[in-house]
Design an enzyme around this catalytic site. Sequence first.
Site, PDB file in Angstrom:
ATOM      1  N   SER A  18      54.874  13.145  36.329  1.00  0.00           N
ATOM      2  CA  SER A  18      53.767  13.207  35.446  1.00  0.00           C
ATOM      3  C   SER A  18      52.357  13.214  36.126  1.00  0.00           C
ATOM      4  O   SER A  18      51.503  14.069  35.830  1.00  0.00           O
ATOM      5  CB  SER A  18      53.873  12.562  34.250  1.00  0.00           C
ATOM      6  OG  SER A  18      53.216  11.200  34.410  1.00  0.00           O
ATOM      7  N   ARG A  70      64.908   4.081  58.052  1.00  0.00           N
ATOM      8  CA  ARG A  70      63.656   4.283  57.173  1.00  0.00           C
ATOM      9  C   ARG A  70      62.920   5.051  58.232  1.00  0.00           C
ATOM     10  O   ARG A  70      62.217   5.919  57.887  1.00  0.00           O
ATOM     11  CB  ARG A  70      62.990   2.980  56.781  1.00  0.00           C
ATOM     12  CG  ARG A  70      63.349   2.419  55.805  1.00  0.00           C
ATOM     13  CD  ARG A  70      62.595   1.114  55.266  1.00  0.00           C
ATOM     14  NE  ARG A  70      63.137   0.499  54.213  1.00  0.00           N
ATOM     15  CZ  ARG A  70      63.193   0.664  52.982  1.00  0.00           C
ATOM     16  NH1 ARG A  70      62.461   1.664  52.382  1.00  0.00           N
ATOM     17  NH2 ARG A  70      63.884  -0.137  52.173  1.00  0.00           N
ATOM     18  N   HIS A 114      49.131   2.860  41.507  1.00  0.00           N
ATOM     19  CA  HIS A 114      49.977   1.632  41.316  1.00  0.00           C
ATOM     20  C   HIS A 114      49.768   1.124  40.025  1.00  0.00           C
ATOM     21  O   HIS A 114      48.432   1.017  39.813  1.00  0.00           O
ATOM     22  CB  HIS A 114      49.843   0.430  42.338  1.00  0.00           C
ATOM     23  CG  HIS A 114      50.648  -0.575  42.060  1.00  0.00           C
ATOM     24  ND1 HIS A 114      52.061  -0.625  42.678  1.00  0.00           N
ATOM     25  CD2 HIS A 114      50.571  -1.907  41.736  1.00  0.00           C
ATOM     26  CE1 HIS A 114      52.520  -1.857  42.210  1.00  0.00           C
ATOM     27  NE2 HIS A 114      51.816  -2.660  41.827  1.00  0.00           N
ATOM     28  N   THR A 146      48.317   1.709  53.289  1.00  0.00           N
ATOM     29  CA  THR A 146      48.257   0.910  54.720  1.00  0.00           C
ATOM     30  C   THR A 146      49.743   0.335  54.790  1.00  0.00           C
ATOM     31  O   THR A 146      50.489   0.314  53.805  1.00  0.00           O
ATOM     32  CB  THR A 146      47.429  -0.157  54.575  1.00  0.00           C
ATOM     33  OG1 THR A 146      47.351  -1.347  53.804  1.00  0.00           O
ATOM     34  CG2 THR A 146      45.696   0.526  54.544  1.00  0.00           C
ATOM     35  N   GLU A 179      46.270   6.886  34.009  1.00  0.00           N
ATOM     36  CA  GLU A 179      46.484   7.190  35.550  1.00  0.00           C
ATOM     37  C   GLU A 179      46.305   8.706  35.521  1.00  0.00           C
ATOM     38  O   GLU A 179      45.784   9.155  36.830  1.00  0.00           O
ATOM     39  CB  GLU A 179      48.284   7.206  35.728  1.00  0.00           C
ATOM     40  CG  GLU A 179      48.434   5.898  35.594  1.00  0.00           C
ATOM     41  CD  GLU A 179      50.044   5.586  35.827  1.00  0.00           C
ATOM     42  OE1 GLU A 179      50.630   6.221  36.805  1.00  0.00           O
ATOM     43  OE2 GLU A 179      50.726   4.408  35.648  1.00  0.00           O
TER      44      GLU A 179
HETATM   45  C1  GRF Z   1      53.436   5.673  37.536  1.00  0.00           C
HETATM   46  O1  GRF Z   1      53.524   4.886  36.548  1.00  0.00           O
HETATM   47  C2  GRF Z   1      52.906   5.315  38.961  1.00  0.00           C
HETATM   48  O2  GRF Z   1      51.729   4.652  38.584  1.00  0.00           O
HETATM   49  C3  GRF Z   1      54.016   4.673  39.572  1.00  0.00           C
HETATM   50  O3  GRF Z   1      55.202   5.362  39.064  1.00  0.00           O
HETATM   51  C4  GRF Z   1      54.948   5.898  37.981  1.00  0.00           C
HETATM   52  C5  GRF Z   1      55.229   7.532  38.236  1.00  0.00           C
HETATM   53  O4  GRF Z   1      55.334   8.317  37.322  1.00  0.00           O
HETATM   54  N1  GRF Z   1      53.583   4.539  40.821  1.00  0.00           N
HETATM   55  P1  GRF Z   1      55.224   9.966  37.050  1.00  0.00           P
HETATM   56  O5  GRF Z   1      56.463  10.084  37.988  1.00  0.00           O
HETATM   57  O6  GRF Z   1      53.954  10.203  37.909  1.00  0.00           O
HETATM   58  O7  GRF Z   1      55.172  10.326  35.689  1.00  0.00           O
END
Ligand code: GRF
Length: 225
Positions: A18, A70, A114, A146, A179
């Site tokens: 999203s 990794r 985050h 980082t 977000e």
């Molecule tokens: C979001 O809550 C973001 O903050 C975290 O993972 C989730 C990803 O959601 N890092 P989406 O895949 O962007 O819907």
Amino acid sequence: MTDTSRSRLAILISGRGSNMQAFIEACARHELNAEVCLVISNNPDAPGLERAREAGIDTCCINHRDFSSRGAFDQAMVARLDDCRVDLVILAGFMRILTPVFIKPFAGRLLNIHPSLLPLYRGLNTHQRALDAGDSEAGVTVHFVTPELDGGPPVLQARVPIMPGDTSDSLAARVIVKEHLIYPIAARWHIDGRLRLTPQGALLDGEPLPPNGVQYVPDLARECP
Ligand code: GRF
């Protein structure tokens, strides 16, 4: 025809995408002087891959399970991003810990979002941890990446209240709205050359950012009309 003045973004996802969609829409509305040139997922079943394809964006799955370390996985992603001549890498729900093999070549050009008020609650289950702690607010932070997990300098942070009866899901639903607002704004600062990572920390317009990043207020939305 490709517009060479536009920044080339790559978005790394593992799930629904999203936040990726918010970037696709911000670019389509010309709110960002950028184009999403590639979406990479480590998860072949990420629903976000289909969303990106529907928007006509190149996608690629680099499955971490196909690599013995990794570092080897990270190197494969670096090679793919170099092929694409990427200016800025956006981590958007990318659920793999990156090593310096990836982080070094993109230092200062790598942002993450985050879902907590960093420095609180690095790592997973952030909303449940905020509820368990009895916090009165939660939120989300865009930060430079980082090698320290969720520990790079915060750029922009938005807060939401925690309501009585909230669950992790109801809180996540309140936070995700923020977000989608703040991530393109922070990226826009970078794309416009206003945001830089220096050895002393993150600078916006040449000024050091506050320790928790800029605090989002609705007026800031005008930054990204
Ligand atoms: C979001 O809550 C973001 O903050 C975290 O993972 C989730 C990803 O959601 N890092 P989406 O895949 O962007 O819907």
